[in-house]
Write a protein that holds these residues in place. Structure first.
Motif, short mmCIF file in Angstrom:
data_model
loop_
_atom_site.label_atom_id
_atom_site.label_comp_id
_atom_site.label_asym_id
_atom_site.label_seq_id
_atom_site.Cartn_x
_atom_site.Cartn_y
_atom_site.Cartn_z
N ILE A 3 2.83 11.29 -1.05
CA ILE A 3 3.52 10.53 -2.10
C ILE A 3 5.02 10.75 -1.98
N GLU A 31 6.40 8.97 1.12
CA GLU A 31 6.62 7.53 0.97
C GLU A 31 7.76 7.28 -0.01
N PHE A 61 -1.92 1.68 -2.89
CA PHE A 61 -2.15 2.82 -2.00
C PHE A 61 -3.54 3.40 -2.23
N ILE A 62 -3.91 3.55 -3.50
CA ILE A 62 -5.21 4.14 -3.81
C ILE A 62 -6.32 3.29 -3.20
N GLY A 119 0.79 -1.23 0.00
CA GLY A 119 0.00 0.00 0.00
C GLY A 119 0.82 1.27 0.00
N ILE A 120 1.92 1.25 -0.74
CA ILE A 120 2.79 2.43 -0.75
C ILE A 120 2.58 3.21 -2.05
N PRO A 121 2.36 4.52 -1.98
CA PRO A 121 2.17 5.29 -3.20
C PRO A 121 3.47 5.38 -3.97
N PRO A 122 3.45 5.65 -5.27
CA PRO A 122 2.25 5.95 -6.05
C PRO A 122 1.63 4.73 -6.72
N PHE A 140 -6.75 11.60 6.55
CA PHE A 140 -8.18 11.24 6.55
C PHE A 140 -8.98 12.20 7.42
N LYS A 179 -6.24 1.23 -0.59
CA LYS A 179 -6.30 1.40 0.87
C LYS A 179 -6.79 2.79 1.22
N PHE A 180 -6.34 3.75 0.45
CA PHE A 180 -6.72 5.14 0.73
C PHE A 180 -8.24 5.29 0.74
#
Lengths: 492, 660
Positions: free
Chosen positions: B142, B145, A399-400, A392-395, B187, A402-403
């Motif tokens: 982004i 990470e 990730f999207i 789940g790491i962007p990009p 969030f 989970k986001f």
């Protein structure tokens, strides 16, 4: 009783695929062995055709066979996903089966039959029809799991899967029969009316609800009904594992959502707590046990359990009592998005596992990946992207997915659930990155250095290209898929 | 025009990543290196032009590259926000980044994975630029990470070292915990504002309740603490020194680790709403500053001393944020980038000339052998120790003065003790490394040489910046730097205050006295009476061992968190394997048992019945022998009928009806 043409047209994709499966089984004995790959291409062609049929009717909402079957955007979305995954599995299998010397055409027939089962599951508006779909899917899968019939592990997996699968089907069927007993019908709409009027405190309703949840819990591999998963994923041929981990999970989620939200929508408080608890233990269990795995297929099995846990977060959101319908549909659409993205990265990861082979020994142990970056730069890089996405790491797309899920949870006021999900997502980085570490940061042994063969063919290359494109593209530009899922949610 | 320049800043390194990553094996290392630092250089030029433009107009503006996510109410662009804070960060990141890239070409010369190294470095630059330029939380995330991933890849660069791989993993996983907090904050921001754009969020920030603001701020803080290696998530940074030294300089000193500070300053509008969170920031910073400095006192690895020093200096920046001195935090961030990059790179030069030796106990007397390296290292030491008029003095003094003036006496005390320790451990490092008797292996000593020009030139530039970099913030609180950042880094609701000059000068003299005191003690212990230090260590073995073992925090974490998690996983794994097998075996066993039972029934019931029937048959056959054509068929038929009869009887019995 006559079958009206309109009804038949509604299930045209299912009919086409059943037809193709039968044709495959008939043609198999008469085809010369050299041309057997034609059968695989034929199945692929059917899938492409069906893809277009379903895509063109994406926005329709049609009931057929006196409301046994419904083709709505929700069902069409799952079907499109299932076609895609099946097509990728077939492409992956073409090479894999040859490598494993189990190149039998009936394999493709079983994939198609199993696919039909899944399609029935997601577009059934009736519990018995769903059950029919589940059985069709499962029976085909039992056989496919044992396809490496000269390998004890495979047979054992098949037997285990069969016994436990039959067991869970029985439980589900018992639940269905209770519902029929109290409602006099198996239609979801009528069950919904009866359940709502009797209320969630009615013991019969409660027992039936439990049985149904347990039955589906087996199919989506949620803790504590997950126990078959590691053994079966481990023992099954890798292409079948990929198919099960993705397609069967997606279809089961599709059916589970419909049953719970449409059939039991009136008694949300009665099942939401159970799903919440299941979600928590699934997240915790899947992620923590994945840490100690040394076999990559087992690790991915636990990872798939953990991902079921993430997806359940969306169901908890959708099942919030008194939640606004916008929030609830956000929960559903985020599950759809999540599983679609999950399909790409998981198929990709399994495809790499399938092509990393060392002279007849499957590249299944984590050790087999030692120094892969030195030996096969491309394969190692792709695997890294898939692992990063799974964590789940962007990009990346992971990730999207989970986001949106966690965002839905926070919007529904389930902040703590999101926090727990996030923490476990952080923990998951540990075991996914271990694969990267092994590939990039260890020297391959001398024997590994000398065996440099990858089972890479045009077919597997297509699979990998699709998977990586999905992971990268949906990470950078998720908007189209997001809007599709948001327009295809169940009506609330 | 400006928009194009802004977009080009991250694009240059991205192009270099693609070139070196995809085609790097086709051309020489030399060209790969040029592409890598050339790209960063071009970014720096663009950043300078953007900065110049900002100087003349002073107005913040946004540049949207493209719409990234839109669906439902969520709408996120890949967009950049250019304001004074961004331009300062841009200059630091691209400027120091450029120098370190140039240095790396010399340092990494001849390494096997040369091109790979520069691909990762450039990828890091792209991520870091996204981080500081983003106009919304998601782009920041982004980048956040991305730098973590690059840090992971670069720490593990020497992949044949097990410790490097472990350190990389540790850095990443610890950071992921921080990231979870950060994501949670995102969030919460979205749930409260329905947008993720900074400008829109900060416009509406006033409507937040204190509770919500505190929740968001604390979640942000968790992220910042992870990335900037503060207590309790600092343990990864010292281990990260396993990476090549330029990586330590760029990522683990000058840029990435300061991202947490940048993030807090960027979000100061939210932190200002949450006094409790702000206090937490300050105390975390203050305690970390002192704590890490105390560990730095006794470490023997040249890079580890610098690593703890970085943790400690980041603590000062957090402390500054916690007391609302955001400008001072960014000021210290900038000067620290200069002198810490200088220290790491010159430490790298020392390591380079000693053929990879990092243990200061095996150095000594180097000042005459590599005088240039010694001089730049000394400049860095003077700067970090806070000797005026070098850069570190101005920024650190400002933080301490601010703490004192605003009556944060506890934090001031922590900072003051920390400053004393800083001066001490840095001069200890300098004395042990460069003075005294040589303790090198003879064959190492034989090969000691000054580093090549491509490594020395960046060092000289950084040394120059470390000397003069502090003057942008002169006079304290009213320098050019403060005016430039006033719009973006002034706490909400801050009142103008007047401080007497005598107080300022008094605080300044105290700061100077502290720094000189630390220097003096180090001079006494390591230059005048070299035996004294060892005596001290033997006299208080408990304290010494505790410091040397870093307060046993790593061991504690292992025992309390890592091991139990693993053990739980193992137990559950075992259960899974057991239960499923037992289950299947159980079912198998059941079949066995039932099979036995069925056999018994067959033998004693069915066959008995069949025998009777057969006997009867026999009798009949005896009478109607002619009809007896095929016994087998008869038997089969009888078995079938018998089975049905049996089932029938069983069913009747079970349902309680009478047999007839």
């Amino acid at each position: 009783m006559t079958l009206p043409l309109a009804d038949l047209l509604t299930i045209l994709p299912e009919l086409l695929i059943v037809g193709a499966a039968c044709l495959l089984l008939v043609l198999d004995p008469v085809m010369p062995p050299a041309k057997k790959s034609l059968l695989a291409w034929m199945s692929l062609g059917t899938l492409v055709l069906c893809f277009f049929i379903s895509a063109s009717s994406m926005n329709d909402r049609v009931f057929a066979f006196s409301d046994l079957v419904v083709v709505d955007p929700y069902a069409s979305f799952w079907k499109l996903l299932l076609y895609l995954v099946s097509a990728l599995t077939i492409l992956l299998s073409m090479t894999y089966l040859k490598e494993e010397r189990i190149d039998l055409a009936e394999y493709y027939g079983f994939i198609l039959l199993s696919l039909v089962g899944m399609m029935v599951m997601v577009s059934a508006a009736d519990l018995l029809t769903i059950y029919l779909g589940i059985e069709l899917m499962s029976i085909s899968l039992y056989i496919m799991v044992g396809f490496k019939r000269f390998e004890g592990k495979s047979i054992e997996a098949s037997a285990k899967y069969f016994i436990l699968g039959a067991f869970s089907s029985g439980i589900l069927l018992y639940g269905i029969s209770l519902l029929y007993g109290i409602g006099g019908s198996t239609r979801l709409s009528e069950i919904s009316a009866v359940v709502t009027s009797r209320g969630g405190d009615d013991p019969l309703v409660l027992i039936a609800l439990m049985l149904v949840i347990v039955g589906f819990g087996f199919k989506v591999a949620a803790v504590p009904f997950h126990m078959w998963t590691p053994d079966v994923y481990h023992g099954a041929p890798t292409s079948v594992t990929a198919f099960m981990a993705v397609a069967s999970k997606a279809a089961s989620f599709g059916a589970l959502l419909r049953v719970l939200l449409e059939g039991f929508g009136g008694v949300k408080p009665n099942w939401n707590g159970i799903i919440f608890a299941m979600c928590l233990v699934t997240l915790g269990f899947g992620n923590l046990v994945a840490i100690v795995q040394t076999n990559i297929k087992r690790m991915l099995a636990y990872s798939s359990i953990a991902h079921a846990g993430y997806a359940l977060i969306g169901l908890v959101v959708a099942g919030q009592a008194g939640a606004e319908s916008a929030v609830a549909s956000q929960g559903v659409s985020s599950i759809m998005l999540y599983l679609a993205i999950y399909s790409f990265m998981t198929v990709g990861a399994f495809a790499i596992v399938a092509i990393v082979r060392r002279s007849g020994v499957e590249g299944e142990e984590l050790e087999d990946f030692t120094g892969l970056a030195k030996r096969h730069k491309g394969a190692a890089f792709l695997m890294m992207v898939f692992m990063v996405s799974l964590a789940g790491i962007p990009p990346t797309a992971g990730f999207i997915g989970k986001f949106y899920l966690f965002m839905a949870a926070v919007n529904a006021g389930l902040t703590w659930l999101a926090v727990i999900g996030l923490i476990f997502a952080a923990v998951s980085a540990f075991y996914y990155l271990r694969v990267v570490m092994v590939m990039y940061m260890r020297e391959p042994s001398a024997s590994q250095e000398s065996e440099t063969r990858l089972a890479l063919t045009p077919a597997t290359a297509i699979v990998l290209a699709c998977a990586i494109a999905g992971v990268v593209f949906l990470g950078l530009y998720p908007a189209p898929l997001v809007s599709v899922t948001q327009s295809a949610v169940l009506p609330f | 025009m400006m928009e194009l320049l802004v977009i080009l800043i991250p694009v240059f390194p991205l192009v270099a990543v693609l070139l070196n990553g995809l085609l790097g094996h086709r051309y020489s290392h030399d060209l790969a290196g040029r592409i890598a630092f050339g790209a960063v250089g071009l970014s720096f030029v663009c950043a300078l032009m953007v900065f110049g433009h900002m100087l003349t107009t002073g107005a913040a503006y946004e540049v949207i590259a493209y719409s990234w996510i839109f669906g439902g109410e969520l709408m996120v662009n890949l967009g950049f926000l250019i304001d004074p804070l961004t331009t300062i960060m841009l200059l630091v990141v691209t400027g120091v980044g450029f120098l370190i890239h140039v240095y790396s070409v010399g340092y990494m010369h001849g390494e096997e994975g040369f091109t790979r190294f520069f691909t990762y470095m450039n990828l890091f630059m792209v991520s870091m630029l996204l981080l500081v330029m983003g106009n919304n939380y998601l782009v920041l995330f982004i980048g956040w990470e991305g730098v973590g991933l690059c840090s992971y890849l670069l720490i593990g660069y020497y992949f044949d070292k097990v410790s490097a791989a472990k350190a990389a993993s540790k850095a990443f996983v610890v950071n992921r915990i921080g990231d979870a907090g950060f994501l949670m904050a995102i969030f919460l921001v979205f749930a409260n504002f329905q947008t993720l754009d900074y400008t829109k969020v900060f416009e509406q920030v006033g409507q937040l309740s204190t509770g919500t603001a505190t929740a968001i701020a604390l979640c942000l803080l968790v992220g910042a603490v992870g990335k900037s290696a503060q207590i309790p998530l600092y343990t990864w940074l010292p281990d990260a020194m396993e990476g090549p030294t330029p990586v330590s300089a760029l990522i683990h000193a000058a840029t990435m680790v300061t991202a947490g500070v940048y993030m807090v300053v960027r979000n100061h509008a939210i932190f200002d709403m949450a006094p409790m969170a702000l206090t937490t920031v300050g105390w975390i910073g203050g305690i970390t500053a002192l704590f890490a400095a105390s560990i730095g006192l006794v470490q023997n690895d040249i890079k580890r001393v610098l690593a703890y020093s970085t943790v400690s200096q980041l603590g000062y920046m957090f402390l500054a944020c916690g007391i609302g001195a955001y400008t001072a935090a960014i000021f210290h961030l900038m000067t620290h980038a200069f002198f810490k990059a200088l220290l790491f790179l010159s430490a790298g030069a020392v390591i380079h000339s000693l053929g990879g030796e990092q243990d200061i106990r095996k150095m000594g007397g180097l000042h005459s052998k590599i005088p240039m390296t010694y001089k730049v290292f000394l400049v860095g030491t003077l700067a970090i120790a806070g000797i005026p008029p070098l850069a570190g003095f101005w920024s650190k003094d400002e933080i301490m003065a601010h703490a004192f003036i605003h009556a944060h006496y506890g934090l001031y005390l922590l900072a003051a003790i920390g400053a004393f320790l800083t001066a001490f451990y840095m001069f200890r490092l300098t004395y042990v490394t460069f003075y005294g008797q040589s303790r090198m292996d003879p064959d190492v000593e034989h090969h000691v040489h000054e580093s090549p020009g491509i490594m020395m030139k960046p060092l000289l530039v950084l040394a120059g910046l470390s000397v003069v970099g502090g003057f942008v913030g002169f006079p304290p609180e009213h320098g050019w730097f403060h005016g430039y950042l006033a719009k973006v880094a002034t706490p909400v609701g801050a009142l103008p205050h007047v401080v007497s000059l005598s107080l300022l000068l008094g605080l300044m003299s105290v700061a100077i006295a502290i720094a000189l005191g630390g220097w003096g003690l180090a001079h006494y212990l390591y230059a005048v009476r070299p035996q004294a230090a060892d005596d001290l260590a033997t006299r208080v073995p408990g304290i010494y061992a505790t410091l040397l073992n870093k307060y046993y925090v790593d061991e504690g974490y292992d025992r309390i968190i890592v091991e139990p998690c693993k053990r739980l996983g193992l137990i559950w794994d075992w259960l899974d394997r057991q239960i499923i097998d037992r289950c299947v075996r159980g079912i198998g066993h059941m079949t066995d048992v039932s099979a036995c039972w069925i056999t018994w029934t067959e033998k004693h019931v069915v066959y008995a019945g069949l025998n009777v029937i057969g006997y009867g048959n026999h009798l009949i056959a005896w009478s109607w022998r002619k009809l007896q054509t095929g016994m087998v068929h008869h038997y089969a038929a009888v078995i079938v009928v018998g089975f049905f009869l049996l089932v029938h009887v069983l069913l009747l019995w079970l349902t309680g009806a009478s047999i007839l």
